[in-house]
Design a protein around this motif. Structure first.
Motif, PDB file in Angstrom:
ATOM      1  N   PHE A  72      45.612  42.939  32.318  1.00  0.00           N
ATOM      2  CA  PHE A  72      44.298  42.315  32.264  1.00  0.00           C
ATOM      3  C   PHE A  72      44.242  41.488  30.985  1.00  0.00           C
ATOM      4  CE2 PHE A  72      43.980  46.169  34.772  1.00  0.00           C
ATOM      5  CZ  PHE A  72      43.367  45.693  35.927  1.00  0.00           C
ATOM      6  N   LEU A  73      44.171  40.176  31.112  1.00  0.00           N
ATOM      7  CA  LEU A  73      44.363  39.272  29.987  1.00  0.00           C
ATOM      8  C   LEU A  73      43.064  38.813  29.324  1.00  0.00           C
ATOM      9  CD1 LEU A  73      47.145  37.169  31.711  1.00  0.00           C
ATOM     10  CD2 LEU A  73      47.434  39.054  30.069  1.00  0.00           C
ATOM     11  N   ARG A  74      42.016  38.669  30.101  1.00  0.00           N
ATOM     12  CA  ARG A  74      40.710  38.273  29.552  1.00  0.00           C
ATOM     13  C   ARG A  74      39.635  38.653  30.557  1.00  0.00           C
ATOM     14  NH1 ARG A  74      43.011  33.379  28.855  1.00  0.00           N
ATOM     15  NH2 ARG A  74      42.064  33.213  26.817  1.00  0.00           N
ATOM     16  N   PRO A  75      38.392  38.773  30.099  1.00  0.00           N
ATOM     17  CA  PRO A  75      37.330  39.198  31.000  1.00  0.00           C
ATOM     18  C   PRO A  75      37.049  38.178  32.112  1.00  0.00           C
ATOM     19  CG  PRO A  75      36.549  39.139  28.713  1.00  0.00           C
ATOM     20  CD  PRO A  75      37.927  38.580  28.731  1.00  0.00           C
ATOM     21  N   VAL A  76      36.601  38.705  33.227  1.00  0.00           N
ATOM     22  CA  VAL A  76      36.084  37.906  34.336  1.00  0.00           C
ATOM     23  C   VAL A  76      34.588  38.202  34.395  1.00  0.00           C
ATOM     24  CG1 VAL A  76      36.117  37.619  36.844  1.00  0.00           C
ATOM     25  CG2 VAL A  76      38.272  37.954  35.598  1.00  0.00           C
ATOM     26  N   PHE A  77      33.791  37.162  34.590  1.00  0.00           N
ATOM     27  CA  PHE A  77      32.340  37.305  34.628  1.00  0.00           C
ATOM     28  C   PHE A  77      31.805  36.942  36.006  1.00  0.00           C
ATOM     29  CE2 PHE A  77      33.444  36.427  30.235  1.00  0.00           C
ATOM     30  CZ  PHE A  77      32.701  37.374  29.540  1.00  0.00           C
ATOM     31  N   THR A  78      30.630  37.494  36.323  1.00  0.00           N
ATOM     32  CA  THR A  78      29.983  37.079  37.563  1.00  0.00           C
ATOM     33  C   THR A  78      29.800  35.561  37.518  1.00  0.00           C
ATOM     34  OG1 THR A  78      27.838  37.623  36.578  1.00  0.00           O
ATOM     35  CG2 THR A  78      28.832  39.276  38.033  1.00  0.00           C
ATOM     36  N   GLY A  79      30.023  34.924  38.638  1.00  0.00           N
ATOM     37  CA  GLY A  79      29.982  33.463  38.717  1.00  0.00           C
ATOM     38  C   GLY A  79      31.335  32.812  38.548  1.00  0.00           C
ATOM     39  N   ASP A  80      32.313  33.538  38.003  1.00  0.00           N
ATOM     40  CA  ASP A  80      33.665  32.995  37.851  1.00  0.00           C
ATOM     41  C   ASP A  80      34.361  32.927  39.213  1.00  0.00           C
ATOM     42  OD1 ASP A  80      33.422  32.784  35.109  1.00  0.00           O
ATOM     43  OD2 ASP A  80      34.752  34.472  34.660  1.00  0.00           O
ATOM     44  N   THR A  81      35.091  31.849  39.428  1.00  0.00           N
ATOM     45  CA  THR A  81      35.949  31.720  40.600  1.00  0.00           C
ATOM     46  C   THR A  81      37.379  31.958  40.145  1.00  0.00           C
ATOM     47  OG1 THR A  81      34.462  30.153  41.666  1.00  0.00           O
ATOM     48  CG2 THR A  81      36.761  30.187  42.436  1.00  0.00           C
ATOM     49  N   ILE A  82      38.007  32.947  40.739  1.00  0.00           N
ATOM     50  CA  ILE A  82      39.359  33.331  40.352  1.00  0.00           C
ATOM     51  C   ILE A  82      40.326  32.951  41.472  1.00  0.00           C
ATOM     52  CG2 ILE A  82      40.851  35.225  39.606  1.00  0.00           C
ATOM     53  CD1 ILE A  82      38.420  34.593  37.733  1.00  0.00           C
ATOM     54  N   ASN A  83      41.362  32.242  41.098  1.00  0.00           N
ATOM     55  CA  ASN A  83      42.413  31.857  42.032  1.00  0.00           C
ATOM     56  C   ASN A  83      43.628  32.741  41.778  1.00  0.00           C
ATOM     57  OD1 ASN A  83      43.529  30.088  44.102  1.00  0.00           O
ATOM     58  ND2 ASN A  83      44.860  29.334  42.476  1.00  0.00           N
ATOM     59  N   CYS A  84      44.100  33.390  42.820  1.00  0.00           N
ATOM     60  CA  CYS A  84      45.252  34.292  42.711  1.00  0.00           C
ATOM     61  C   CYS A  84      46.434  33.686  43.456  1.00  0.00           C
ATOM     62  CB  CYS A  84      44.893  35.653  43.300  1.00  0.00           C
ATOM     63  SG  CYS A  84      46.204  36.880  43.121  1.00  0.00           S
ATOM     64  N   VAL A  85      47.548  33.591  42.773  1.00  0.00           N
ATOM     65  CA  VAL A  85      48.779  33.084  43.372  1.00  0.00           C
ATOM     66  C   VAL A  85      49.802  34.212  43.374  1.00  0.00           C
ATOM     67  CG1 VAL A  85      50.642  31.386  43.158  1.00  0.00           C
ATOM     68  CG2 VAL A  85      48.292  30.750  42.533  1.00  0.00           C
ATOM     69  N   VAL A  86      50.279  34.542  44.555  1.00  0.00           N
ATOM     70  CA  VAL A  86      51.283  35.591  44.724  1.00  0.00           C
ATOM     71  C   VAL A  86      52.591  34.940  45.149  1.00  0.00           C
ATOM     72  CG1 VAL A  86      51.943  37.643  46.036  1.00  0.00           C
ATOM     73  CG2 VAL A  86      49.561  37.309  45.382  1.00  0.00           C
ATOM     74  N   LYS A  87      53.666  35.293  44.463  1.00  0.00           N
ATOM     75  CA  LYS A  87      54.992  34.789  44.831  1.00  0.00           C
ATOM     76  C   LYS A  87      55.838  35.966  45.295  1.00  0.00           C
ATOM     77  CE  LYS A  87      59.061  32.284  43.406  1.00  0.00           C
ATOM     78  NZ  LYS A  87      59.794  31.631  42.332  1.00  0.00           N
ATOM     79  N   ILE A  88      56.408  35.839  46.470  1.00  0.00           N
ATOM     80  CA  ILE A  88      57.303  36.864  46.997  1.00  0.00           C
ATOM     81  C   ILE A  88      58.645  36.722  46.272  1.00  0.00           C
ATOM     82  CG2 ILE A  88      58.353  37.883  49.042  1.00  0.00           C
ATOM     83  CD1 ILE A  88      55.213  37.823  48.984  1.00  0.00           C
ATOM     84  N   GLU A  89      58.964  37.698  45.436  1.00  0.00           N
ATOM     85  CA  GLU A  89      60.203  37.659  44.649  1.00  0.00           C
ATOM     86  C   GLU A  89      61.395  38.156  45.468  1.00  0.00           C
ATOM     87  OE1 GLU A  89      60.387  36.524  41.516  1.00  0.00           O
ATOM     88  OE2 GLU A  89      58.245  36.242  41.191  1.00  0.00           O
ATOM     89  N   GLU A  90      61.193  39.233  46.201  1.00  0.00           N
ATOM     90  CA  GLU A  90      62.254  39.806  47.035  1.00  0.00           C
ATOM     91  C   GLU A  90      61.641  40.241  48.354  1.00  0.00           C
ATOM     92  OE1 GLU A  90      64.283  43.027  45.044  1.00  0.00           O
ATOM     93  OE2 GLU A  90      64.164  41.982  43.125  1.00  0.00           O
ATOM     94  N   PHE A  91      62.392  40.042  49.419  1.00  0.00           N
ATOM     95  CA  PHE A  91      61.960  40.475  50.745  1.00  0.00           C
ATOM     96  C   PHE A  91      63.218  40.861  51.507  1.00  0.00           C
ATOM     97  CE2 PHE A  91      60.620  40.100  55.106  1.00  0.00           C
ATOM     98  CZ  PHE A  91      59.333  40.587  55.080  1.00  0.00           C
TER      99      PHE A  91
END
Length: 125
Positions: A72-91
């Protein structure tokens, strides 16, 4: 389409006051910063509520998580839009018709500031 190493999956969510209120009731995480607004009227979103972003992506692909690591790097506040990027490293296909997966994720707010990063390993049912 089946997942493969190198795939990138994204998901974005704007956290609301109601999200924090419901999560507070469910989790019992009633820290003062989750129930008392700051001078801008915002609440701090619980870290584990923010962590639902990469778990949603895992859930969409039937991942049964074995390990999950969050920074957890910094706080998220109500109203914030968070974009999550997931990369498949191994499958990797396994002999029991399941697949082992290892993925890394990075979540940024609407200002491109990193708020959460980590990885997960598991199997796909």
């Amino acid at each position: 389409m089946p997942l493969k190493a190198g795939d990138i999956i994204t998901f974005a969510r704007t956290f609301t006051l109601r999200d924090v209120e419901v999560f507070t009731a469910i989790s019992g995480d009633e820290g003062i910063h989750h129930v008392s607004p700051d001078e801008q009227g915002r609440l701090v979103v619980q870290g584990l509520l923010t962590a639902t972003l990469p778990t949603k992506i895992g859930g969409e692909h039937n991942v049964l998580a074995r390990t999950m690591n969050f920074d957890f790097l910094r706080p998220v506040f109500t109203g914030d839009t968070i974009n999550c990027v997931v990369k498949i490293e191994e499958f990797e296909k396994q002999e029991n018709d399941r697949s082992a997966i290892h993925a890394a994720f990075l979540c940024k707010n609407q200002n491109e500031k990193e708020v959460l990063k980590g990885n997960f390993k598991g199997i796909i049912l």
